[in-house]
Design a protein around this motif. Structure first.
Motif, PDB file in Angstrom:
ATOM      1  N   GLU A  77       0.801  -1.221   0.000  1.00 27.30           N
ATOM      2  CA  GLU A  77       0.000   0.000   0.000  1.00 27.30           C
ATOM      3  C   GLU A  77       0.836   1.274   0.000  1.00 27.30           C
ATOM      4  O   GLU A  77       0.368   2.333   0.424  1.00 27.30           O
ATOM      5  N   ARG A  78       2.091   1.186  -0.470  1.00 30.44           N
ATOM      6  CA  ARG A  78       2.921   2.392  -0.587  1.00 30.44           C
ATOM      7  C   ARG A  78       2.678   3.026  -1.953  1.00 30.44           C
ATOM      8  O   ARG A  78       2.551   2.322  -2.957  1.00 30.44           O
ATOM      9  N   PRO A  79       2.613   4.372  -2.017  1.00 28.18           N
ATOM     10  CA  PRO A  79       2.328   5.048  -3.292  1.00 28.18           C
ATOM     11  C   PRO A  79       3.375   4.730  -4.363  1.00 28.18           C
ATOM     12  O   PRO A  79       4.560   4.653  -4.070  1.00 28.18           O
ATOM     13  N   LEU A  80       2.909   4.542  -5.585  1.00 32.40           N
ATOM     14  CA  LEU A  80       3.800   4.313  -6.722  1.00 32.40           C
ATOM     15  C   LEU A  80       3.876   5.589  -7.557  1.00 32.40           C
ATOM     16  O   LEU A  80       2.909   6.344  -7.650  1.00 32.40           O
ATOM     17  N   GLN A  81       5.043   5.809  -8.168  1.00 29.16           N
ATOM     18  CA  GLN A  81       5.245   6.979  -9.032  1.00 29.16           C
ATOM     19  C   GLN A  81       4.768   6.628 -10.442  1.00 29.16           C
ATOM     20  O   GLN A  81       5.435   5.876 -11.146  1.00 29.16           O
TER      21      GLN A  81
END
Ligand SMILES: [Zn+2]
Length: 226
Positions: A77-81
């Motif tokens: 659930e970590r933001p992706l670029q």
């Protein structure tokens, strides 16, 4: 089987759940109310946060994500670029958390996302795994459901996304009414799946079509069974 039911393009098989805005399959209403009543007797307020979702709504979700207008996240659930991802990476990042329009079990009215209204408010629910285990607010409800499902006394409901099978991320809050959803799934052939993509107005369609078979196997058929 009416194909529009598979694709979330009709509501003819659905009924409203009294006192809510949710639509569910009319043939599962009775058993859902029984499950809810038994949960209440155990001190839980088993509530729905998502039930039937139509094709257009899923299309909107897909296109926002596939065009970088809605945040994509990785397995943790970590933001992706978005700008650093290839089109193939983008579609597989979306599929971990969101289905293709026409490919969501929420189209059928047989699948619901739930929470415990005694320990969570509608606004506070995030639908993340930590809510359903350990000290999470819905952990007691889910522990009770575990025992109901294990002993086949959950009135026909089970969890299709209980374990991580490398497809859709585990979602303990997602329940499915097996007697109906199994029949719908069996009717949903790969040729229907592919035809739906071809006819859909989706972003990254070429990439999705290129991987259609893998997506069908890994993100659609690949679910836990009761
Ligand atoms: Zn769900």
């Amino acid at each position: 089987m009416n194909i529009d039911i598979l694709l979330g393009k009709t509501t003819e098989h659905l009924v409203p759940l009294e006192g809510t805005k949710f639509l569910i399959h009319k043939q599962m209403l009775y058993d859902f109310l029984k499950l809810q009543k038994e949960a209440a007797a155990e001190g839980f307020d088993l509530k729905i946060i998502s039930a039937f979702r139509d094709y257009e709504r899923q299309l909107k979700i897909w296109n926002l994500k596939a065009s970088g207008q809605r945040q994509l996240v990785d397995d943790q659930e970590r933001p992706l670029q978005f700008s650093e991802l290839s089109p193939t990476q983008i579609i597989f990042a979306i599929l971990r958390w969101s289905a293709l329009p026409g490919g969501s079990r929420h189209h059928w009215g047989t699948d619901i996302d739930i929470y415990d209204g005694n320990t969570q408010t509608h606004e506070s629910v995030q639908l993340v795994p930590s809510e359903t285990v350990g000290t999470g607010p819905a952990s007691r409800l889910h522990a009770w459901l575990d025992s109901k499902i294990e002993t086949n006394s959950a009135y026909g409901f089970y969890r299709p996304y209980s374990t991580d099978r490398g497809g859709v991320a585990p979602e303990r809050w997602h329940l499915s009414y097996y007697a109906l959803s199994r029949r719908i799934m069996e009717s949903y052939t790969f040729s229907l799946f592919k035809k739906n993509i071809e006819e859909s107005d989706i972003q990254l369609k070429d990439v999705v079509l290129e991987h259609a078979h893998e997506i069908y196997e890994r993100f659609f058929l690949n679910v836990d069974l009761p």
